[in-house]
Write an enzyme that holds these catalytic residues in place. Structure first.
Site, short mmCIF file in Angstrom:
data_model
loop_
_atom_site.label_atom_id
_atom_site.label_comp_id
_atom_site.label_asym_id
_atom_site.label_seq_id
_atom_site.Cartn_x
_atom_site.Cartn_y
_atom_site.Cartn_z
N ARG A 13 0.81 -1.23 0.00
CA ARG A 13 0.00 0.00 0.00
C ARG A 13 0.84 1.28 0.00
O ARG A 13 0.30 2.38 -0.14
CB ARG A 13 -0.97 -0.01 1.19
CG ARG A 13 -2.14 -0.97 0.96
CD ARG A 13 -2.86 -1.30 2.25
NE ARG A 13 -3.35 -0.10 2.91
CZ ARG A 13 -3.68 -0.04 4.20
NH1 ARG A 13 -3.56 -1.11 4.96
NH2 ARG A 13 -4.13 1.09 4.71
N ASN A 357 32.07 42.48 7.05
CA ASN A 357 30.79 42.78 6.44
C ASN A 357 30.78 42.25 5.01
O ASN A 357 31.58 42.69 4.19
CB ASN A 357 30.55 44.30 6.45
CG ASN A 357 29.10 44.62 6.15
OD1 ASN A 357 28.53 44.09 5.20
ND2 ASN A 357 28.51 45.46 6.97
#
Ligand code: UD1
Ligand code: CA
Length: 438
Positions: A13, A357
């Protein structure tokens, strides 16, 4: 104690080429959940009965502490346990615990209670009371004593009304199992050798039969379909979320969290909706994970802020107070304290220092089509937007890269490095215009 895990069934199934017990719950094959629980019980022997999906199942799990018994063909649960007998520890009083490979959420605490109940050579069944017992074997009692188990397909109308069901999980004395199993018949609705028929044999011998019950009924739920797979996945995730909240983690919505592995959190961690954690993830104190992040095998330092829409891939190690913003992907990289990559970037195979940064649109070009190369970005670097770092390359401490730079050679410390060509303006230039139809 011996443990037998039944995993030979086909799982028709599921409608899948993948053997049923390899379908994942929380990113891990369901059989792996059962094996892990079995290991937690410190059995002398763990034997997996396999059949359907054969070698694929076996190779997915092969480990020195596991024995494997091939069941071919699959002629029922009793026949399955019989295949395991030669692999079990034969020390006579050793009880045998039978588990199912497709019942993944059974808890060790429940099994310990069942094992305790089986002490002194009793047969112990894990049973549950269901409002809708359809499909299960029913526990037939006379004067309160278990006398047999009847399968749904063999039951009469009165028996079908019984709400106490057989979860299939049981503990039986080893010697008795070896005595009973060869005597099972298969004259029943399914033509199978039912393990459940040992109950009537135990009764005939005057053996005491006891029952224990799971702490929650979902522990005993089996998986036969994709719908049941999804249902148990949700239950498992709900349990994960409950454990995290118990530990002090704030979840914006416990129903919208997926942990597929181990998530270790410090104090005051906040996790917003729709985040997926895979592998082993460690979040330090005060970490904030914004919505829609995918984080795998990563360490996030205290006070860091991730997302929304960030992806941390394996080997990401962030120190404290690092910010990784939207549409930023980090892989196999370390980023030191107070550094930020807030928008649209790929940081792969990089070592990034402190207070760096990383501008929007920065990409480490780490792959040349054959090999991966490292990028080193030292402390206090400022990387302008839309920069490509063609690895291997190093950006020296305090350097600035101008926006749009394609860095192919090391950038010296403290200087501005820029690879853009000088900006020009052409005053006589005319934008093309569409020809108007006459
Ligand atoms: C079985 C029980 C039933 C119980 C139910 C709980 C029997 C006869 N019946 O029913 O009382 O209520 O489980 O879910 O035991 N397996 C093998 N080899 C086989 C057959 C099965 O390894 O030949 C394995 C399956 O992979 C599965 C487990 O045994 O993990 C149970 O098989 P399944 O067919 O689901 O059991 P049921 O017939 O539903
Ligand atoms: Ca069956």
């Amino acid at each position: 104690m011996n443990i037998v895990i039944l995993a030979a069934g086909q799982g028709k199934r599921m409608r899948s080429d993948l053997p049923k017990v390899l379908h994942p719950i929380a990113g891990k094959p369901m059989l792996a959940h059962v094996i892990d629980t079995a290991r937690a019980l410190h059995a002398a022997k763990i034997c997996v009965v396999y059949g359907h999906g054969g070698e694929q199942v076996r190779t997915a799990f092969d480990a020195p502490d596991l024995a494997w018994a091939l069941q071919e063909p699959q002629s029922g649960t009793g026949h399955a346990v019989m295949q395991a007998l030669p692999h079990l520890d034969a020390v006579p009083p050793a009880p045998t615990l039978v588990l199912y490979g497709d019942v993944p959420l059974i808890r060790a605490a429940t099994l310990r209670r069942l094992i305790e109940a089986a002490a002194d050579g009793k047969l112990a069944l894990l049973t549950a009371y269901l409002d809708d017992p359809r499909g299960y074997g029913r526990i037939v009692r006379v004067d309160g004593n278990v006398v047999r188990i009847v399968e749904e397909k063999d039951a009469d109308d009165a028996e079908r009304l019984i709400r106490e069901i057989n979860t299939g999980i049981l503990v039986a004395p080893g010697a008795a199992l070896a005595r009973w199993l060869p005597n099972l018949g298969n004259r029943n609705a399914q033509g199978e050798y039912y393990l459940t028929d040992i109950v009537a044999l135990a009764v005939a011998e005057g053996m005491e039969i006891v029952t224990a019950h799971p702490g929650a009924n979902w522990e005993a739920d089996g998986i036969n379909s994709k719908a049941q797979l999804a249902r148990l996945e949700r239950i498992h995730q709900r349990n994960n979320a409950a454990a995290l909240m118990e530990h002090g983690v704030t979840l914006a919505d416990p129903a919208r969290l997926d942990v597929r592995g181990e998530l270790i959190c410090g104090r005051d961690v906040f996790i917003d909706v729709n985040c997926v954690f895979e592998g082993r993830v460690v979040l330090g104190d005060g970490v904030r994970i914004n919505a829609n992040c995918v984080i795998q095998d990563a360490v996030v330092g205290a006070g860091s802020i991730i997302g929304p829409f960030a992806r941390l891939r394996p080997g990401t190690v962030l120190a404290e107070d690092v910010h990784i913003g939207n549409f930023v992907e980090v892989k196999n990289s370390t980023i030191a304290a107070h550094s930020k990559a807030n928008h649209l970037a790929y940081i792969g195979d990089a070592t990034v220092g402190s207070r760096v940064n990383v501008g929007a649109g920065t990409i480490t070009c780490n792959y040349d089509g054959a090999n991966k190369h490292r990028t080193v970005i030292e402390d206090d670097v400022f990387i302008g937007s839309d920069t490509q770092l063609v690895a291997p390359v190093t950006v020296g401490r305090g350097a600035t890269l101008g926006a749009g730079t394609t860095l192919t050679k090391d950038a010296p410390p403290d200087a501005l490095t820029i690879s853009r060509r000088q900006q020009v303006s052409l005053t006589g230039w005319k934008r093309p215009v569409k020809q108007k139809k006459a």
